[in-house]
Scaffold this motif. Structure first.
Motif, PDB file in Angstrom:
ATOM      1  N   ALA A 416       0.643  -0.962   0.229  1.00  0.00           N
ATOM      2  CA  ALA A 416       0.083  -0.173  -0.041  1.00  0.00           C
ATOM      3  C   ALA A 416       0.516   1.182   0.069  1.00  0.00           C
ATOM      4  O   ALA A 416       0.720   2.211  -0.968  1.00  0.00           O
ATOM      5  N   GLN A 417       1.847   1.328   0.844  1.00  0.00           N
ATOM      6  CA  GLN A 417       2.532   2.839   0.486  1.00  0.00           C
ATOM      7  C   GLN A 417       3.798   2.694  -0.588  1.00  0.00           C
ATOM      8  O   GLN A 417       3.292   3.549  -0.932  1.00  0.00           O
ATOM      9  N   VAL A 418       3.506   1.068  -1.283  1.00  0.00           N
ATOM     10  CA  VAL A 418       4.447   2.006  -2.331  1.00  0.00           C
ATOM     11  C   VAL A 418       3.325   2.041  -3.281  1.00  0.00           C
ATOM     12  O   VAL A 418       3.926   3.534  -4.478  1.00  0.00           O
ATOM     13  N   ALA A 419       2.286   1.098  -3.754  1.00  0.00           N
ATOM     14  CA  ALA A 419       1.531   2.375  -4.253  1.00  0.00           C
ATOM     15  C   ALA A 419       1.323   3.757  -4.302  1.00  0.00           C
ATOM     16  O   ALA A 419       0.440   4.574  -5.614  1.00  0.00           O
ATOM     17  N   THR A 420       1.254   3.877  -2.727  1.00  0.00           N
ATOM     18  CA  THR A 420       0.575   5.209  -2.455  1.00  0.00           C
ATOM     19  C   THR A 420       1.643   6.149  -3.040  1.00  0.00           C
ATOM     20  O   THR A 420       1.836   7.552  -3.613  1.00  0.00           O
ATOM     21  N   ALA A 421       2.919   6.077  -2.992  1.00  0.00           N
ATOM     22  CA  ALA A 421       4.320   6.579  -3.618  1.00  0.00           C
ATOM     23  C   ALA A 421       4.620   6.882  -4.626  1.00  0.00           C
ATOM     24  O   ALA A 421       4.765   7.712  -5.185  1.00  0.00           O
ATOM     25  N   VAL A 422       4.121   6.328  -5.356  1.00  0.00           N
ATOM     26  CA  VAL A 422       4.245   5.885  -6.843  1.00  0.00           C
ATOM     27  C   VAL A 422       3.472   6.741  -7.508  1.00  0.00           C
ATOM     28  O   VAL A 422       3.854   8.226  -8.409  1.00  0.00           O
ATOM     29  N   GLY A 423       2.220   6.851  -6.759  1.00  0.00           N
ATOM     30  CA  GLY A 423       0.827   8.094  -7.115  1.00  0.00           C
ATOM     31  C   GLY A 423       1.505   9.565  -6.622  1.00  0.00           C
ATOM     32  O   GLY A 423       1.007  10.554  -7.474  1.00  0.00           O
ATOM     33  N   LEU A 424       1.982   9.421  -5.892  1.00  0.00           N
ATOM     34  CA  LEU A 424       2.889  10.659  -5.481  1.00  0.00           C
ATOM     35  C   LEU A 424       3.326  11.009  -5.625  1.00  0.00           C
ATOM     36  O   LEU A 424       3.524  12.971  -6.224  1.00  0.00           O
ATOM     37  N   ILE A 425       4.350  10.749  -5.898  1.00  0.00           N
ATOM     38  CA  ILE A 425       5.550  10.588  -7.390  1.00  0.00           C
ATOM     39  C   ILE A 425       4.914  11.434  -8.574  1.00  0.00           C
ATOM     40  O   ILE A 425       5.561  12.556  -9.605  1.00  0.00           O
ATOM     41  N   VAL A 426       3.969  11.004  -9.016  1.00  0.00           N
ATOM     42  CA  VAL A 426       3.900  10.670 -10.798  1.00  0.00           C
ATOM     43  C   VAL A 426       3.331  12.570 -10.521  1.00  0.00           C
ATOM     44  O   VAL A 426       2.798  13.492 -10.736  1.00  0.00           O
ATOM     45  N   ALA A 427       2.105  12.036  -9.381  1.00  0.00           N
ATOM     46  CA  ALA A 427       1.407  13.732  -9.287  1.00  0.00           C
ATOM     47  C   ALA A 427       2.564  15.111  -8.864  1.00  0.00           C
ATOM     48  O   ALA A 427       2.146  15.770  -9.513  1.00  0.00           O
ATOM     49  N   TRP A 428       2.866  14.688  -8.371  1.00  0.00           N
ATOM     50  CA  TRP A 428       4.125  15.983  -7.894  1.00  0.00           C
ATOM     51  C   TRP A 428       4.969  16.504  -8.757  1.00  0.00           C
ATOM     52  O   TRP A 428       5.398  17.330  -9.249  1.00  0.00           O
ATOM     53  N   LEU A 429       5.286  15.516  -9.769  1.00  0.00           N
ATOM     54  CA  LEU A 429       5.733  15.813 -10.902  1.00  0.00           C
ATOM     55  C   LEU A 429       5.553  17.169 -11.833  1.00  0.00           C
ATOM     56  O   LEU A 429       5.442  17.843 -12.625  1.00  0.00           O
ATOM     57  N   ILE A 430       3.914  15.905 -12.268  1.00  0.00           N
ATOM     58  CA  ILE A 430       3.324  17.093 -12.778  1.00  0.00           C
ATOM     59  C   ILE A 430       3.164  18.682 -12.331  1.00  0.00           C
ATOM     60  O   ILE A 430       3.088  19.535 -13.104  1.00  0.00           O
ATOM     61  N   TRP A 431       2.926  18.131 -10.547  1.00  0.00           N
ATOM     62  CA  TRP A 431       2.677  20.105 -10.278  1.00  0.00           C
ATOM     63  C   TRP A 431       4.001  20.281 -10.535  1.00  0.00           C
ATOM     64  O   TRP A 431       3.852  21.949 -10.776  1.00  0.00           O
ATOM     65  N   CYS A 432       4.895  19.475 -10.415  1.00  0.00           N
ATOM     66  CA  CYS A 432       6.306  20.725 -10.230  1.00  0.00           C
ATOM     67  C   CYS A 432       6.411  21.617 -11.703  1.00  0.00           C
ATOM     68  O   CYS A 432       6.647  22.665 -11.881  1.00  0.00           O
ATOM     69  N   SER A 433       6.040  20.493 -12.560  1.00  0.00           N
ATOM     70  CA  SER A 433       6.483  21.202 -14.014  1.00  0.00           C
ATOM     71  C   SER A 433       5.264  22.158 -14.433  1.00  0.00           C
ATOM     72  O   SER A 433       5.931  23.064 -15.064  1.00  0.00           O
ATOM     73  N   ARG A 434       3.634  21.936 -13.825  1.00  0.00           N
ATOM     74  CA  ARG A 434       2.616  23.258 -13.916  1.00  0.00           C
ATOM     75  C   ARG A 434       3.286  24.452 -13.218  1.00  0.00           C
ATOM     76  O   ARG A 434       3.132  25.601 -13.672  1.00  0.00           O
ATOM     77  N   THR A 435       4.210  24.218 -11.661  1.00  0.00           N
ATOM     78  CA  THR A 435       4.363  25.645 -11.603  1.00  0.00           C
ATOM     79  C   THR A 435       5.686  25.990 -12.062  1.00  0.00           C
ATOM     80  O   THR A 435       5.921  27.354 -12.490  1.00  0.00           O
ATOM     81  N   ARG A 436       6.602  25.312 -12.983  1.00  0.00           N
ATOM     82  CA  ARG A 436       7.934  26.076 -13.142  1.00  0.00           C
ATOM     83  C   ARG A 436       7.527  26.427 -14.206  1.00  0.00           C
ATOM     84  O   ARG A 436       7.599  27.744 -15.358  1.00  0.00           O
ATOM     85  N   ALA A 437       6.235  25.745 -14.879  1.00  0.00           N
ATOM     86  CA  ALA A 437       5.727  26.636 -16.332  1.00  0.00           C
ATOM     87  C   ALA A 437       5.211  27.849 -15.804  1.00  0.00           C
ATOM     88  O   ALA A 437       5.135  29.404 -16.615  1.00  0.00           O
ATOM     89  N   ALA A 438       4.305  28.477 -15.393  1.00  0.00           N
ATOM     90  CA  ALA A 438       3.660  29.450 -14.743  1.00  0.00           C
ATOM     91  C   ALA A 438       4.916  30.733 -14.234  1.00  0.00           C
ATOM     92  O   ALA A 438       4.310  31.195 -14.381  1.00  0.00           O
ATOM     93  N   ALA A 439       6.033  29.732 -13.264  1.00  0.00           N
ATOM     94  CA  ALA A 439       6.552  30.607 -13.286  1.00  0.00           C
ATOM     95  C   ALA A 439       7.314  31.981 -14.582  1.00  0.00           C
ATOM     96  O   ALA A 439       8.503  32.949 -14.185  1.00  0.00           O
ATOM     97  N   GLU A 440       7.351  30.875 -15.323  1.00  0.00           N
ATOM     98  CA  GLU A 440       8.137  31.684 -16.876  1.00  0.00           C
ATOM     99  C   GLU A 440       7.220  32.758 -16.723  1.00  0.00           C
ATOM    100  O   GLU A 440       7.861  33.639 -17.729  1.00  0.00           O
ATOM    101  N   GLU A 441       6.068  32.826 -16.908  1.00  0.00           N
ATOM    102  CA  GLU A 441       5.757  33.717 -17.329  1.00  0.00           C
ATOM    103  C   GLU A 441       5.607  35.284 -16.204  1.00  0.00           C
ATOM    104  O   GLU A 441       5.509  35.934 -16.773  1.00  0.00           O
TER     105      GLU A 441
END
Length: 576
Positions: A416-441
């Motif tokens: 269960a910890q592995v599954a939630t960790a994988v989901g968190l990693i994917v969501a976190w990387l997407i969020w980091c990409s979006r916030t970096r793109a917003a900062a470019e504006e």
């Protein structure tokens, strides 16, 4: 500001015009209001310039480049349409008079004010040159005077006029640029470098300090001015002695003899100590009057009394509207130019104005990527807490067997910890990409690492212990509104989150072995009878308990960091 003329349009695309700010070689500049109510300066390009071969293509390329210029000392480009019947560009409106108006009305500035002017203009040119631009038209009428310092406008756009046909000087009898502030190589039509801006800077400072053009000619005749710029020494009469070495160096005829911008920023003459207002009292009073007049400007669509919005105006005839909203063809090799403050989805009806919260959030609330991060952080923490509660419940309990119990309980929580960790990693990387793109504006071209590194940095061995923090610092500072004195908003949530991340990253090998799977192995069971075992906290079990408890403050710190950064970016986007 002057009233609109009879032949002026009512709108330029989505911007409703309120009055005229000025008129120059490229076109007319209007004060306008964006759909969200922000004041902007809209420049409508002259039709004779728009009819020149390849002008629209060069204009679109220059606008795309100018959008990269950021910083506190320039007016940002917000929107443009080079393909409209009359091309136009919208920039942030800077309330206040131009340097030309200030000197004309109040006379030369005192030495202290000239130092403050030099400091701000050097910072502005640094931002412009860092974006790969040369201003080429730095002059007093392109410098706005504000309480916080000077702001440069029209940067980069004048380059669209350079070409073999018209050379950037004249077109259809209209003088483009200011001969009294051009560099000699610009007058001669030679290749221009950043050194031409240094010459223009010297001319501007000489004008501010002495109250007159350094190459003044009788009746201001352009050809006489240009002749003196190329062949004669500047007249620096009235300039305070401490500023003379700086101006003489900047006004050297040979571009190679002029100091670099980096060298100028280190000189004593450009150092300004913030020990009080940088402007004299009469100019400060003028700024206050201008601010009061701006507050009195009314939008014709706003009714008196209850503040409700009137119904949208009837469709305006084509001859009264420039660049009517509609699809804009893209220009090859350039990114589409869009306005950050234009709504991308249908907003409230005209009779239901947006609330302050809706304006700050752009009317959309948290993005799906942000919501996904919140959900995965919560799930990850819940699984860690659940495994901890189960481990504590097992203490001193009696079991019929000890061997194999890990496969039934511990491994279930581990998966269960592995599954939630994988989901968190994917969501976190997407969020980091979006916030970096917003900062470019908010700070185009000023962040140290490419947007892709916001994702890759987390996956680089050992690099993920410092690279993500550097990117996070850049994103946080780019998203933070400057505070008093130019300092960025405090980033305490960022530092707290990063401290927990480092602890978690360093202890991750122990966490994923003992904390997830090995906390209920045979070694943690003590035989009390031939067929009975009691679970006790051995070393691996105790370490697993501590590491799982650490998950809770780590996820809380990460959630606070996500919330604060998201709020900063929503506020910055709403302010654009």
């Amino acid at each position: 500001m002057q009233a609109l003329c009879e032949d002026d349009p009512v709108r330029v695309a989505d911007y409703r015009l309120l009055g005229r700010l000025g008129e120059g070689g490229m076109g007319v500049v209007y004060l306008a209001r964006s759909p969200r109510g922000r004041m902007v300066a809209v420049k409508a390009i002259r039709r004779e310039l728009a009819s020149l071969p390849d002008f629209r293509l060069r204009f679109a390329e220059e606008v795309a480049i100018a959008q990269r210029v950021g910083g506190d000392w320039t007016a940002a480009v917000l929107d443009a349409d080079p393909h409209a019947e009359t091309p136009w560009v919208a920039t942030a409106y800077v309330p206040g008079p131009t340097l030309a108006d200030v000197v004309t009305r109040h006379g030369p500035l005192p030495e202290r004010s000239v130092r403050g002017l030099a400091s701000g203009l050097c910072d502005a040119l640094a931002d412009i040159h860092a974006a790969g631009l040369v201003h080429r038209d730095l002059k007093p009428s392109n410098i706005m005077i504000t309480i916080d310092g000077p702001k440069v406008i029209d940067f980069g756009i004048v380059r669209a006029l350079d070409g073999p046909t018209h050379g950037g000087l004249t077109s259809s009898g209209v003088i483009v640029g200011s001969p009294g502030f051009m560099a000699p190589e610009q007058v001669r039509g030679e290749r221009l470098t950043a050194a031409c801006d240094i010459f223009s800077l010297g001319s501007v400072l000489a004008f501010a300090a002495g109250g007159r053009l350094p190459f003044e000619a009788p009746e201001g005749r352009p050809h006489a001015l240009m002749y003196r710029v190329v062949n004669e020494e500047p007249d620096l009469t009235g300039v305070p002695d401490p500023l003379l070495p700086l101006l003489r160096d900047c006004l050297a005829k040979d571009p190679a003899a002029r100091p670099s911008l980096a060298a100028l920023r280190e000189r004593d003459e450009t150092q300004f100590r913030h020990l009080g207002p940088w402007l004299p009292a009469p100019v400060l009073a003028r700024l206050g009057q201008d601010a009061a007049q701006l507050l009195e400007q009314e939008d014709p669509r706003t009714a008196l009394g209850d503040g409700a919005l009137l119904p949208p105006p009837a469709p305006v005839p084509r001859e009264e509207t420039l660049g009517a909203p509609g699809p804009r063809p893209a220009v090859a090799g350039t990114a589409p130019v869009t306005a950050p403050d234009l709504p991308v989805s249908p907003g409230p009806s005209p009779t239901q104005p947006r609330t302050l919260a809706e304006e700050r959030n752009g009317g959309n609330g948290p993005s799906p990527a942000t919501v996904a991060v919140y959900i995965m952080l919560a799930l990850y923490a819940l699984v860690a807490v659940g495994a901890t509660v189960k481990q504590l419940d097992m203490l001193e309990s009696t079991f019929d067997t000890g061997w194999g119990f890990d496969e039934e309980i511990a491994w279930m929580w581990g998966y269960a910890q592995v599954a939630t960790a994988v989901g968190l990693i994917v969501a976190w990387l997407i969020w980091c990409s979006r916030t970096r793109a917003a900062a470019e504006e908010f700070a185009p071209g000023r962040l140290r690492y490419s947007p892709a590194m916001a994702v890759r940095s987390w996956l680089v061995p050992f690099g993920n212990l410092y690279l993500p923090k550097q990117i996070a610092n850049d994103v946080w500072h780019a998203s933070s509104p400057p505070a008093a004195g130019g300092a960025m908003a405090p980033a305490a949530p960022l530092h707290v989150w990063w401290a927990f991340w480092l602890i978690s990253a360093i202890t991750s090998p122990l966490f994923w072995w003992w904390g997830a799977f090995e906390w209920a192995t045979y070694d943690n069971f003590v035989r009390t009878r031939p067929d009975e075992y009691v679970y006790v906290l051995e070393t691996n079990g105790l370490v697993a308990l501590v590491l799982r408890l650490l998950v809770v403050p780590t996820t809380v710190a990460a959630a606070v960091y996500v919330h604060r950064l998201t709020a900063l970016q929503q506020a910055r986007r709403a302010a654009l």
